[in-house]
Design a protein around this motif. Structure first.
Motif, short mmCIF file in Angstrom:
data_model
loop_
_atom_site.label_atom_id
_atom_site.label_comp_id
_atom_site.label_asym_id
_atom_site.label_seq_id
_atom_site.Cartn_x
_atom_site.Cartn_y
_atom_site.Cartn_z
N VAL A 190 14.76 19.36 20.78
CA VAL A 190 14.56 19.82 19.36
C VAL A 190 13.37 20.40 19.15
O VAL A 190 13.23 21.87 18.93
CB VAL A 190 14.83 19.06 18.35
N GLU A 191 12.22 19.79 19.49
CA GLU A 191 10.93 20.19 19.02
C GLU A 191 10.13 20.75 20.26
O GLU A 191 9.86 20.09 21.02
CB GLU A 191 10.06 19.18 18.19
N MET A 192 10.08 22.13 20.50
CA MET A 192 9.46 22.66 21.68
C MET A 192 8.75 23.90 21.27
O MET A 192 8.70 24.60 20.06
CB MET A 192 10.44 23.26 22.77
N PRO A 193 7.80 24.06 22.06
CA PRO A 193 6.96 25.35 21.60
C PRO A 193 7.62 26.75 21.83
O PRO A 193 8.76 26.72 22.65
CB PRO A 193 5.62 25.36 22.51
N GLY A 194 7.34 27.63 21.48
CA GLY A 194 7.98 29.11 21.71
C GLY A 194 9.12 29.45 20.61
O GLY A 194 9.21 30.05 19.83
N ALA A 195 9.90 28.26 20.69
CA ALA A 195 11.06 28.23 19.74
C ALA A 195 11.69 26.79 19.72
O ALA A 195 11.84 26.29 21.13
CB ALA A 195 12.27 29.36 20.19
N ASP A 196 12.13 26.35 18.70
CA ASP A 196 12.64 25.00 18.76
C ASP A 196 14.12 24.80 19.28
O ASP A 196 14.78 26.06 19.48
CB ASP A 196 12.57 24.27 17.38
N GLY A 197 14.72 23.89 19.47
CA GLY A 197 15.82 23.76 20.20
C GLY A 197 17.18 24.16 19.42
O GLY A 197 17.96 24.76 19.99
N LEU A 198 16.94 24.38 18.20
CA LEU A 198 17.98 24.81 17.07
C LEU A 198 17.96 26.24 17.41
O LEU A 198 19.17 27.14 17.45
CB LEU A 198 17.77 24.51 15.91
N ARG A 199 16.61 26.85 17.36
CA ARG A 199 16.70 28.59 17.49
C ARG A 199 16.94 28.78 18.96
O ARG A 199 17.91 29.90 19.14
CB ARG A 199 15.28 28.85 17.41
N ALA A 200 16.87 28.04 20.08
CA ALA A 200 17.31 28.22 21.12
C ALA A 200 18.85 28.20 21.30
O ALA A 200 19.38 28.94 21.87
CB ALA A 200 16.70 27.22 22.26
#
Length: 208
Positions: A60-70
């Motif tokens: 879920v929490e990642m740089p660039g774009a979170d997992g939901l956006r991904a």
């Protein structure tokens, strides 16, 4: 090279140790092959396309774009690659938003290895896989009661925990910020803005 019946998996997690652990676990399965690993959400679509991944495991929490956006980007750009959220943050709001974003599944990182492998297989086969406890909690919690602006104000309050700080960060008047914080406090049944922030975060309402 993976065989034609092998499920090709992409791992997306900003912690290299977690990616390595997941890769090691999944590599023990004869029908699963980890074909790509990335540490940023905004690298998922390109990596999935380049590797021909069938399933993307997304934190879920990642740089660039979170997992939901991904997951949303992947569903739009490369629907042949299904996404499975695998996260430490088992929050009802995250589950609801993940499914709305097009994810095919949602499990937590302490899921036993054999269950995780089975989840990958089921997602690859076109089924939806959801942690049953989280599913029940999500139905009980319902959607976020916060407006987009109230959510934005709470997120800003996390890094600038004063009315003046939020106002400066979002280019709003202090009166407007107070109004939004007051509304958020009321909707979360909190005693103050700090507690409203914690409640919103615990419910997974501050992402997506």
């Amino acid at each position: 090279m993976p065989g034609s019946s092998t499920i090709r998996v992409l791992l997306a997690d900003d912690q290299a140790l977690v990616r390595g652990a997941l890769a090691s676990l999944l590599s023990l399965e004869s029908d699963i092959s980890v074909v790509a690993q990335v540490g940023r959400g905004d690298e998922v679509v390109d990596a999935a396309r380049a590797s021909g991944a069938d399933v993307a495991l997304l934190d879920v929490e990642m740089p660039g774009a979170d997992g939901l956006r991904a997951a949303r980007d992947l569903a739009t750009a490369l629907p042949s690659c299904r996404s499975l959220i695998v996260t430490t943050f088992g929050r009802p709001g995250y589950l609801r938003r993940a499914l709305e974003a097009g994810a095919s599944g949602f499990v937590v990182k302490d899921t036993p290895a054999e269950q995780l492998a089975d989840a990958v297989r089921r997602v690859a086969a076109g089924f939806r896989v959801v942690d049953p406890v989280l599913a029940a909690e999500s139905l009980a919690a319902g959607p976020s009661p916060l407006t987009a602006r109230e959510t934005e104000v709470l997120i800003a309050f996390r890094t600038a925990p004063t009315v003046a700080g939020v106002a400066a960060q979002l280019h709003l008047s202090e009166g407007t910020v107070r109004n939004h914080l007051s509304a958020a406090i009321g909707k979360t049944a909190a005693r103050n803005a700090t507690e409203a922030l914690r409640i919103a975060a615990d419910n997974g309402w501050l992402l997506g």
